[in-house]
Design an enzyme around this catalytic site. Structure first.
Site, PDB file in Angstrom:
ATOM      1  N   ASP A   1       0.853  -1.181   0.000  1.00  0.00           N
ATOM      2  CA  ASP A   1       0.000   0.000   0.000  1.00  0.00           C
ATOM      3  C   ASP A   1       0.895   1.240   0.000  1.00  0.00           C
ATOM      4  OD1 ASP A   1      -3.003   0.817   0.509  1.00  0.00           O
ATOM      5  OD2 ASP A   1      -1.748   2.179   1.680  1.00  0.00           O
TER       6      ASP A   1
ATOM      7  N   ASN B   1      -2.524  12.790  -3.427  1.00  0.00           N
ATOM      8  CA  ASN B   1      -3.474  13.273  -4.436  1.00  0.00           C
ATOM      9  C   ASN B   1      -3.966  14.676  -4.087  1.00  0.00           C
ATOM     10  OD1 ASN B   1      -3.610  11.389  -6.459  1.00  0.00           O
ATOM     11  ND2 ASN B   1      -5.159  10.132  -5.437  1.00  0.00           N
TER      12      ASN B   1
ATOM     13  N   ASP C   1      -1.596   9.604 -10.532  1.00  0.00           N
ATOM     14  CA  ASP C   1      -1.541   8.526 -11.527  1.00  0.00           C
ATOM     15  C   ASP C   1      -0.104   8.212 -11.914  1.00  0.00           C
ATOM     16  OD1 ASP C   1      -4.258   8.386 -11.450  1.00  0.00           O
ATOM     17  OD2 ASP C   1      -4.590   9.433 -13.356  1.00  0.00           O
TER      18      ASP C   1
ATOM     19  N   GLU D   1      -4.576   2.429  -4.500  1.00  0.00           N
ATOM     20  CA  GLU D   1      -3.129   2.501  -4.297  1.00  0.00           C
ATOM     21  C   GLU D   1      -2.576   1.222  -3.709  1.00  0.00           C
ATOM     22  OE1 GLU D   1      -4.966   4.182  -0.485  1.00  0.00           O
ATOM     23  OE2 GLU D   1      -5.424   4.063  -2.610  1.00  0.00           O
TER      24      GLU D   1
END
Length: 520
Positions: free
Chosen positions: A384, A392, A401, A428
């Site tokens: 993770d 983000n 991305d 993620e």
């Protein structure tokens, strides 16, 4: 008014032509179809009959080999019991020599029977006189029996006789004294020409083959005999896809040795780790069928040629139809390739190029089943990206991305072996499946991935502990996989380890059950 009843209107002529053409077409097509069906049915029947023939042949060979080695093994058991009761005293060995000679006389498959003491010295032989200087202590079978208390028989690689140069298959048993301690090895040398004499009775054609091999693929006997055939490793489709999976059966296989396609029948021996194989050349077994098919084809062609001038226009229609079928076939192939491409895309994550969740679930189930059958290990790493939501929020989704793509490249490079699978599990979160890997190996892989991500030095102000993008990893390994293990259990354990890694400060690896094997 003039009457002309004998005249035929153009419409009637066209109609007659159409009827005649239709009639000729139907006749020609029926002839072709009937001939093709008859030929194909004859081919199927021929191959089905030879399926049975090759399987029966291999079963007969297996029974013959089983009986042969059973007889040799019986002699070895007799030797072992005698040694266990009477030991290897000179008087006992003298009695054994006479018994060895009697056994060899009674068993035509045997070349000789030998008794070797615990020092590797030959002490008795069915041939009478012995050379006391012969030392067998470095032989593979002697070393094997000395180190294995199992008193069962061992089929060894073929050897060349020192007395007459013939090929022999040594069958050996461990000898124990009355206290169960190693006292030597009994050797029964089975003559390969005994099998040749039996196999020569089979009609296998010019390119047919008969052989006896160990389950490992080592060839013991081959008929027709061929130089360098004895002891050759035959591992290939026959063993990996057929004889290695089933007790008996048939297969159509192209030989990797001579590139001849053969119909193979195989059957494992009941009592010994060997398989008997009978193979007939596909070209030869269909030779009569081809001749009959060609003869029927010539007859049909003569008939069709006789009707050809009547149905000349039909030929053009047939050509057009063939052309249309070819175009349809090409279109079908193109559609098939398109479907395969779409199926591949459906199994791939569009952002990272890794396998997606769907493919991961399929491969995890497959690897669990495979590991269960082989009782091997299977490891799973759940990964993770730390504080990815903050990333983000700080840098935007486009940057997020790109971050996931960079992580995906690192994971892709971690697929070091055939069978390893890196996948985007969701958002993620990533997963890495590692067959035949224990927990230590999986932790090492996870640590390398953590290190590689850190070395990217992707700035992340939302990660207060490192100021760069880091990951947390949870490792679970099943050693070995058992019947009760399920994908949900394996993922749940890895997730639990991942939770511990995140709860312990992130940027680290944890193994299942909370044991910290490494820290970032």
């Amino acid at each position: 008014m003039r009457s002309d009843e004998s005249s035929i209107s153009p419409f009637s002529k066209h109609r007659v032509t159409a009827v005649a053409t239709l009639f000729v077409s139907v006749v020609c097509l029926l002839l072709v179809a009937l001939t093709a069906w008859s030929a194909w049915n004859a081919r199927v029947v021929q191959l089905r009959e030879l399926d049975t023939a090759t399987e029966n042949m291999s079963r007969s060979m297996a029974q013959h080999a089983d009986d042969t080695f059973k007889a040799a093994d019986t002699a070895l058991v007799g030797v072992a019991e005698h040694i266990a009761n009477d030991g290897v005293s000179p008087k006992s060995i003298e009695r054994m020599k006479r018994l060895l000679m009697l056994w060899v006389q009674e068993l035509p498959a045997l070349q000789s029977l030998l008794i070797i003491d615990n020092n590797g010295r030959l002490v008795a032989s069915s041939r009478g006189a012995i050379n006391p200087s012969l030392d067998y202590s470095d032989r593979e079978f002697f070393i094997y029996h000395r180190g294995h208390p199992d008193a069962g028989p061992k089929i060894n690689f073929p050897v060349i006789s020192r007395t007459n140069g013939s090929s022999l298959i040594p069958m050996t048993r461990r000898l124990n004294d009355a206290n169960g301690k190693f006292s030597g090895v009994a050797v029964a040398s089975v003559r390969t020409d005994y099998f040749y004499n039996f196999y020569a009775s089979y009609a296998i054609g010019h390119d047919g083959v008969i052989f006896l091999a160990l389950n490992s693929g080592i060839q013991l006997v081959r008929w027709p005999a061929r130089a360098n055939a004895i002891g050759k490793n035959l591992t290939g489709p026959l063993f990996s896809q057929n004889a290695g999976l089933n007790d008996s059966g048939n297969a159509m296989i192209i030989s990797p040795t001579d590139q001849i396609e053969r119909l193979i029948g195989y059957h494992h021996l009941n009592h010994y780790p060997m398989v008997a194989v009978a193979g007939l050349s596909k070209y030869e077994i269909l030779a009569v069928w081809r001749q009959e098919t060609m003869l029927h084809g010539v007859i049909v062609m003569v008939i069709i040629s006789g009707l050809g001038f009547i149905g000349f226009r039909l030929i053009e229609q047939i050509n057009l139809r063939v052309h249309a079928e070819e175009e349809a076939h090409q279109a079908g192939e193109a559609l098939k390739e398109l479907n395969q491409t779409l199926e591949k895309l459906a199994m791939q994550d569009g952002l990272t190029g890794l396998a997606n969740r769907r493919l991961f679930d399929i491969e995890l189930q497959n690897e669990l089943s495979r590991a269960t059958r082989s009782a091997s290990s299977l490891a799973l790493i759940m990964i993770d990206v730390d504080f990815f939501k903050k990333y983000n929020d700080l840098y935007g989704h486009l940057a997020g991305d790109e971050c996931l793509r960079q992580v995906g490249k690192i994971l892709k490079s971690a697929e070091g072996r055939l069978g390893d699978l890196a996948a985007r599990y969701g958002g993620e979160e990533f997963a890495l499946l590692l067959p035949s890997t224990d927990v230590q190996g999986a932790v090492q892989v996870a640590e390398k991935i953590c290190k590689a991500i850190r070395e990217l030095e992707i700035r992340h102000d939302g990660n207060s502990a490192a100021d760069i993008v880091t990951i947390s990893a949870g490792v679970n390994a099943l050693m070995p996989v058992t019947e009760g293990d399920t994908p949900a259990m394996m993922i749940g354990a890895a997730d639990e380890a991942l939770y511990v890694a995140k709860a312990s400060g992130r940027n680290q690896t944890r193994a299942y059950r909370g044991i910290a094997l490494a820290t970032g």
